[in-house]
Design a protein around this motif. Structure first.
Motif, PDB file in Angstrom:
ATOM      1  N   GLN A  65      18.663   0.264  -5.690  1.00 34.41           N
ATOM      2  CA  GLN A  65      19.135   0.112  -5.344  1.00 34.41           C
ATOM      3  C   GLN A  65      17.907  -1.144  -4.210  1.00 34.41           C
ATOM      4  N   ARG A  66      17.913  -2.554  -4.050  1.00 29.59           N
ATOM      5  CA  ARG A  66      17.196  -3.437  -3.394  1.00 29.59           C
ATOM      6  C   ARG A  66      16.178  -3.158  -2.178  1.00 29.59           C
ATOM      7  N   GLY A  67      14.832  -3.550  -1.698  1.00 28.82           N
ATOM      8  CA  GLY A  67      14.701  -2.625  -0.703  1.00 28.82           C
ATOM      9  C   GLY A  67      13.925  -1.099  -1.387  1.00 28.82           C
ATOM     10  N   ASP A  68      14.010  -0.646  -2.330  1.00 28.81           N
ATOM     11  CA  ASP A  68      12.928   0.636  -2.381  1.00 28.81           C
ATOM     12  C   ASP A  68      12.180   0.326  -3.268  1.00 28.81           C
ATOM     13  N   VAL A  69      11.614   0.082  -2.743  1.00 25.18           N
ATOM     14  CA  VAL A  69       9.561   0.123  -3.208  1.00 25.18           C
ATOM     15  C   VAL A  69       9.053   1.358  -3.168  1.00 25.18           C
ATOM     16  N   LEU A  70       9.605   2.151  -3.410  1.00 25.93           N
ATOM     17  CA  LEU A  70       8.810   4.093  -3.292  1.00 25.93           C
ATOM     18  C   LEU A  70       7.929   3.902  -4.647  1.00 25.93           C
TER      19      LEU A  70
ATOM     20  N   VAL B 170      -2.257   1.598 -18.946  1.00 24.31           N
ATOM     21  CA  VAL B 170      -2.166   2.343 -18.901  1.00 24.31           C
ATOM     22  C   VAL B 170      -1.174   2.621 -17.531  1.00 24.31           C
ATOM     23  N   ALA B 171      -0.996   1.624 -17.108  1.00 23.49           N
ATOM     24  CA  ALA B 171       0.397   1.070 -15.550  1.00 23.49           C
ATOM     25  C   ALA B 171       1.449   1.492 -16.044  1.00 23.49           C
ATOM     26  N   LEU B 172       1.677   0.895 -17.196  1.00 24.89           N
ATOM     27  CA  LEU B 172       3.185   1.065 -17.726  1.00 24.89           C
ATOM     28  C   LEU B 172       3.923   1.638 -17.507  1.00 24.89           C
ATOM     29  N   PRO B 173       3.552   3.320 -18.163  1.00 25.73           N
ATOM     30  CA  PRO B 173       4.592   4.293 -18.269  1.00 25.73           C
ATOM     31  C   PRO B 173       4.558   5.209 -16.730  1.00 25.73           C
ATOM     32  N   PHE B 174       4.462   4.802 -16.030  1.00 29.14           N
ATOM     33  CA  PHE B 174       4.359   5.036 -14.085  1.00 29.14           C
ATOM     34  C   PHE B 174       5.102   3.831 -14.153  1.00 29.14           C
ATOM     35  N   LEU B 175       5.892   3.316 -14.351  1.00 28.93           N
ATOM     36  CA  LEU B 175       6.854   1.955 -13.755  1.00 28.93           C
ATOM     37  C   LEU B 175       8.470   2.762 -13.811  1.00 28.93           C
ATOM     38  N   LYS B 176       8.565   2.819 -12.797  1.00 28.59           N
ATOM     39  CA  LYS B 176      10.210   2.502 -12.752  1.00 28.59           C
ATOM     40  C   LYS B 176      10.865   1.598 -12.851  1.00 28.59           C
ATOM     41  N   SER B 177      12.071   2.049 -13.778  1.00 30.79           N
ATOM     42  CA  SER B 177      13.753   1.223 -13.585  1.00 30.79           C
ATOM     43  C   SER B 177      13.509   0.050 -11.827  1.00 30.79           C
ATOM     44  N   PHE B 178      13.730  -1.619 -12.243  1.00 26.89           N
ATOM     45  CA  PHE B 178      14.114  -2.083 -11.289  1.00 26.89           C
ATOM     46  C   PHE B 178      15.380  -2.702 -10.660  1.00 26.89           C
ATOM     47  N   SER B 179      16.474  -1.066 -11.708  1.00 22.87           N
ATOM     48  CA  SER B 179      17.809  -1.965 -11.315  1.00 22.87           C
ATOM     49  C   SER B 179      18.132  -0.889 -10.188  1.00 22.87           C
TER      50      SER B 179
ATOM     51  N   ALA C 286      18.504  -7.214 -14.136  1.00 17.19           N
ATOM     52  CA  ALA C 286      17.373  -6.316 -13.275  1.00 17.19           C
ATOM     53  C   ALA C 286      17.426  -5.115 -14.181  1.00 17.19           C
ATOM     54  N   ARG C 287      18.123  -4.320 -14.455  1.00 14.32           N
ATOM     55  CA  ARG C 287      18.404  -3.398 -15.738  1.00 14.32           C
ATOM     56  C   ARG C 287      17.637  -3.572 -16.548  1.00 14.32           C
ATOM     57  N   LEU C 288      16.923  -4.988 -17.441  1.00 17.48           N
ATOM     58  CA  LEU C 288      15.975  -5.339 -18.517  1.00 17.48           C
ATOM     59  C   LEU C 288      14.982  -5.594 -18.021  1.00 17.48           C
ATOM     60  N   ARG C 289      14.652  -5.538 -16.774  1.00 14.52           N
ATOM     61  CA  ARG C 289      12.944  -5.679 -16.499  1.00 14.52           C
ATOM     62  C   ARG C 289      12.085  -5.444 -16.772  1.00 14.52           C
ATOM     63  N   LEU C 290      11.843  -4.288 -16.376  1.00 16.70           N
ATOM     64  CA  LEU C 290      11.221  -3.422 -16.755  1.00 16.70           C
ATOM     65  C   LEU C 290      10.733  -3.167 -18.345  1.00 16.70           C
ATOM     66  N   THR C 291      12.036  -3.474 -19.287  1.00 21.39           N
ATOM     67  CA  THR C 291      12.174  -3.572 -20.624  1.00 21.39           C
ATOM     68  C   THR C 291      10.988  -4.984 -21.415  1.00 21.39           C
TER      69      THR C 291
ATOM     70  N   PHE D 228       1.044  -1.229  -0.214  1.00 20.76           N
ATOM     71  CA  PHE D 228       0.132  -0.254   0.184  1.00 20.76           C
ATOM     72  C   PHE D 228       0.783   1.637   0.164  1.00 20.76           C
ATOM     73  N   LYS D 229       2.031   0.991   0.519  1.00 20.99           N
ATOM     74  CA  LYS D 229       3.347   2.100   0.532  1.00 20.99           C
ATOM     75  C   LYS D 229       3.383   2.603  -0.428  1.00 20.99           C
ATOM     76  N   SER D 230       3.862   1.627  -2.064  1.00 19.71           N
ATOM     77  CA  SER D 230       4.810   1.807  -2.626  1.00 19.71           C
ATOM     78  C   SER D 230       3.673   1.664  -4.146  1.00 19.71           C
ATOM     79  N   ARG D 231       4.689   2.510  -5.140  1.00 22.22           N
ATOM     80  CA  ARG D 231       4.088   2.653  -5.860  1.00 22.22           C
ATOM     81  C   ARG D 231       3.710   2.125  -7.146  1.00 22.22           C
ATOM     82  N   ARG D 232       5.050   1.612  -7.452  1.00 26.45           N
ATOM     83  CA  ARG D 232       5.776   0.467  -8.324  1.00 26.45           C
ATOM     84  C   ARG D 232       4.924  -0.947  -7.406  1.00 26.45           C
ATOM     85  N   LEU D 233       4.231  -1.024  -6.583  1.00 20.52           N
ATOM     86  CA  LEU D 233       4.242  -2.559  -6.429  1.00 20.52           C
ATOM     87  C   LEU D 233       2.702  -2.794  -6.726  1.00 20.52           C
TER      88      LEU D 233
END
Length: 292
Positions: A287-292, A276-285, A153-158, A86-91
């Motif tokens: 630091q681990r644990g950054d879920v904001l 529509v959610a796709l353009p708002f996702l950030k890269s997953f590359s 992880a740098r290719l995860r979003l693609t 609930f705190k993480s926009r990406r999740l």
């Protein structure tokens, strides 16, 4: 982290073998041995698996290593995972994509595909089951392929963007081919591709959750995400059931065909809207644990 999508893909491949068995092979078993005997066998197999897990629990490497990070109570883990979601926009964005994708797939492959094929093409139950099985085979192949595609992880979003957009495109083509009653191999092949794209998507969404989780907390976070994903399955399956019944209330074979076309036209639209959610996702590359 770069191997997580690989092991997720292998695990999903083996797990989704059950989805393949649950269509045509299960239909054959039900006809040959009867519903009661088949489900007794399935129940016994599940009890054997559960007993095996209990007996072999002492060989769990997490337990034998004395790792206490995973020994929090079930309720504590659940609360922590819900808090993070609930705190993480990406999740939350990933949950929209995951829930819509999995819910729509289970409404089609897990519930209505066989009946829709029968209604649209007038084929037998066995023939409809075989064509429907291509969807779940596609998921398995997609899971396996996703294990080797875009591991870092740098290719995860693609990987997530391409597979989600392809999944949406496959839904459009599948719905149009069923609605237009194109030769049955057409929706059959497109159904395979639809399942394939879904399989790749699930590998990388799972790996994305792990990328965003604190070390040692990936399991509980995935569990929380999975809970909401299966709630979406309930919504999609019950919702499509309601719509099919509502649209076919006038009765007759033609009314049922129109009901399926209308119902899954709505499902296709929901899948497209979820993108529509796709353009708002950030890269997953990062630091681990950054879920904001």
């Amino acid at each position: 982290r770069d191997k997580y999508s690989f092991f997720s893909g292998i695990t999903y491949t083996l797990g989704n073998f059950g989805a393949v068995i649950s269509v045509a092979p299960l239909a054959f078993a039900l006809d040959r041995f009867g519903r009661r005997n088949v489900f007794i066998l399935l129940a016994v197999l599940n009890f054997v698996l559960a007993a095996s897990l209990i007996i072999l629990r002492r060989r769990d490497p997490v337990t034998t290593a004395g790792n206490t990070t995973e020994r929090s109570s079930f309720i504590d883990n659940l609360k922590d995972s819900f808090r993070k979601i609930f705190k993480s926009r990406r999740l939350k964005l990933m949950l929209i994509l995951w829930g819509t994708s999995f819910g729509s797939l289970m409404a089609l492959q897990g519930l209505w595909a066989v009946t829709w094929y029968q209604s649209a093409y007038g084929v037998s139950y066995g023939t409809a089951s075989l064509w429907s099985t291509l969807i779940s085979i596609g998921v398995m192949v997609g899971n396996f392929a996703g294990a080797y595609i875009a591991r870092p992880a740098r290719l995860r979003l693609t990987a997530i963007i391409v597979s989600c957009v392809s999944y949406g495109a496959a839904w459009i083509v599948f719905w149009l081919s069923m609605k237009s009653q194109l030769p049955i191999p057409v929706p059959g092949i497109v159904g395979f591709f639809l399942g394939f794209c879904a399989g790749v998507t699930y590998d990388h969404l799972t790996a994305g959750v792990n990328d965003l989780a604190m070390k040692g907390r990936g399991g509980s976070l995935f569990g929380g995400m999975n809970l909401f994903t299966f709630i979406s399955v309930i919504i999609f399956q019950s919702g499509t059931g309601f719509l099919v019944q509502r649209f076919s209330s006038s009765g007759g074979a033609e009314a049922q065909i129109r009901a399926f076309n209308s119902t899954f036209g709505i499902v296709t639209l929901l899948v497209i809207i979820s993108l529509v959610a796709l353009p708002f996702l950030k890269s997953f590359s990062e630091q681990r644990g950054d879920v904001l």
